[in-house]
Enzyme design. Structure first.
Site, short mmCIF file in Angstrom:
data_model
loop_
_atom_site.label_atom_id
_atom_site.label_comp_id
_atom_site.label_asym_id
_atom_site.label_seq_id
_atom_site.Cartn_x
_atom_site.Cartn_y
_atom_site.Cartn_z
N THR A 182 -5.09 0.18 -7.39
CA THR A 182 -5.02 1.59 -6.97
C THR A 182 -4.34 2.38 -8.07
O THR A 182 -3.34 1.92 -8.61
CB THR A 182 -4.16 1.69 -5.69
OG1 THR A 182 -4.91 1.17 -4.62
CG2 THR A 182 -3.73 3.11 -5.38
N ARG A 210 -8.75 2.99 9.01
CA ARG A 210 -7.40 2.74 8.48
C ARG A 210 -7.13 3.66 7.29
O ARG A 210 -7.94 3.81 6.39
CB ARG A 210 -7.29 1.28 8.02
CG ARG A 210 -5.91 0.89 7.49
CD ARG A 210 -5.81 0.97 5.97
NE ARG A 210 -4.56 0.40 5.45
CZ ARG A 210 -4.18 0.50 4.19
NH1 ARG A 210 -4.92 1.12 3.31
NH2 ARG A 210 -3.05 -0.03 3.80
N VAL A 211 -5.96 4.28 7.32
CA VAL A 211 -5.51 5.11 6.19
C VAL A 211 -4.21 4.51 5.69
O VAL A 211 -3.33 4.18 6.47
CB VAL A 211 -5.31 6.58 6.64
CG1 VAL A 211 -4.65 7.39 5.55
CG2 VAL A 211 -6.65 7.20 7.04
N GLY A 212 -4.12 4.36 4.38
CA GLY A 212 -2.91 3.80 3.78
C GLY A 212 -1.93 4.89 3.39
O GLY A 212 -2.00 6.03 3.88
C1 SD4 Z 1 -3.11 1.17 0.39
N1 SD4 Z 1 -1.41 1.47 -1.28
O1 SD4 Z 1 -4.15 1.66 0.81
C2 SD4 Z 1 -2.83 1.26 -1.08
C3 SD4 Z 1 -3.34 0.03 -1.76
C4 SD4 Z 1 -2.89 -0.17 -3.17
O2 SD4 Z 1 -3.16 -1.29 -5.15
O3 SD4 Z 1 -2.02 0.45 -3.69
N2 SD4 Z 1 -3.47 -1.05 -3.86
O4 SD4 Z 1 -2.33 0.55 1.11
#
Ligand code: SD4
Length: 321
Positions: A182, A210-212
């Site tokens: 990411t 799902r939202v991160g």
């Molecule tokens: C998430 N923080 O959707 C993101 C994933 C991430 O490297 O950072 N991946 O949880």
């Protein structure tokens, strides 16, 4: 430089509150400008694109947008944009946000079929009365702004999803360099304007909807015009539970260096739930308005790419485990 010495001095203290510098510290931490810092060693092309804007006297917000778009277009990056791994229903859903030097923000979550969610987030900031749009409404807005509708599921991603379906195991994999990149990016331009962006396809095989943390202002990204900014990567659920990026910025306001502030936010995740020692990865990078940067992660394997007038380099951050 990342404060590795400072980390060594303090890491033995485990998860105890940090005393160095003190909350009333008047120390200043300065670096060079312009400067761009981004998450994970995979981000060199993205940094280069951002640096092109910054080194021509350009605007920090343009730099971070141009920078992260490189990874949104990259089919080999399986955690961002085009080529991002789908959810368990086979849908690629994207999260992104931006913040500018005035603390304005735009954010988009669970967006489908639009390759550049970061640009949609910026449009939400500049051309809508809102800070955040999600799902079909976000897509409707993007289409109304002229963003093309595209299929983002590459043959490689489809094959990986089909292989996962056979296993049918819903345990989210621990996020680290082997399976995650990411992109979060912070930039300070020649005029001293600071901006940030974060963009991701989130956790592979997540539940649909799902939202991160990445599009959540204060979790995945936060910028305070007077202090600086922070951005997160790793297991988003843990970042959200601790409002991580906001915490980092507030710790810089309290007098901590960028690395110290990131370490405090990482330790908060373990303090909140010591089970996070096992397998969870979260990392933060931070940049203050004087150009000093830093970072910290729960476990080894995280690094950041930095470009400033001294050139581009990749630096590992301090880590707890
Ligand atoms: C998430 N923080 O959707 C993101 C994933 C991430 O490297 O950072 N991946 O949880």
């Amino acid at each position: 430089m990342f404060d590795r010495k400072q980390f060594l001095k303090t890491s033995l203290a485990g998860i105890l509150p940090l005393g160095f510098g003190g909350f009333a510290s008047t120390k200043t931490y300065s670096g060079k400008k312009p400067v761009v810092v981004s998450t994970w060693r995979t981000a060199t092309n993205a940094n280069q694109a951002a640096w092109k804007v910054l080194s021509n006297g350009g605007y920090a917000l343009d730099a971070v947008e141009e920078g992260v778009k490189v990874e949104e277009s990259n089919p080999d990056n399986s955690t961002v944009g085009y080529g991002g791994r789908p959810d368990r229903d086979g849908k690629v859903t994207l999260d992104a946000c931006v913040m500018d030097e005035a603390g304005n923000c735009g954010s988009v979550a669970c967006l489908e079929n639009i390759k550049h969610p970061v640009s949609v987030a910026r449009k939400i900031m500049t051309d809508s009365p809102h800070a955040m749009l999600v799902g079909p409404g976000a897509k409707q807005f993007a289409l109304s702004q002229g963003f093309p509708e595209e299929d983002l599921l590459t043959p490689e991603s489809k094959a990986a999803w089909e292989a996962w379906l056979e296993r049918g195991d819903y345990t989210p994999p621990a996020i680290n360099i082997e399976n995650h990149d990411t992109i979060g990016m912070l930039a300070l331009d020649e005029q001293g304007r600071i901006s940030g962006a974060c963009t991701t396809s989130g956790a592979a095989w997540k539940m649909h909807g799902r939202v991160g943390d990445s599009p959540i202002i204060g979790s995945g990204l936060f910028i305070d015009p007077k202090i600086g900014g922070a951005v997160a990567t790793g297991l988003g659920e843990e970042v959200i539970k601790t409002a991580g990026s906001h915490l980092v910025v507030e710790m810089m306001r309290a007098g901590h260096s960028p690395s110290e502030a990131c370490q405090i936010a990482v330790e908060r995740i373990i303090e909140r739930d010591p089970k996070n020692k096992e397998g969870v990865q979260v990392a933060y990078i931070a940049l203050n308005t004087d150009g000093a940067y830093g970072g910290f992660s729960i476990r080894q394997g995280f690094d950041a790419v930095i470009t400033d007038p001294d050139g581009m380099r990749t630096e590992p951050t301090g880590h707890l485990f």
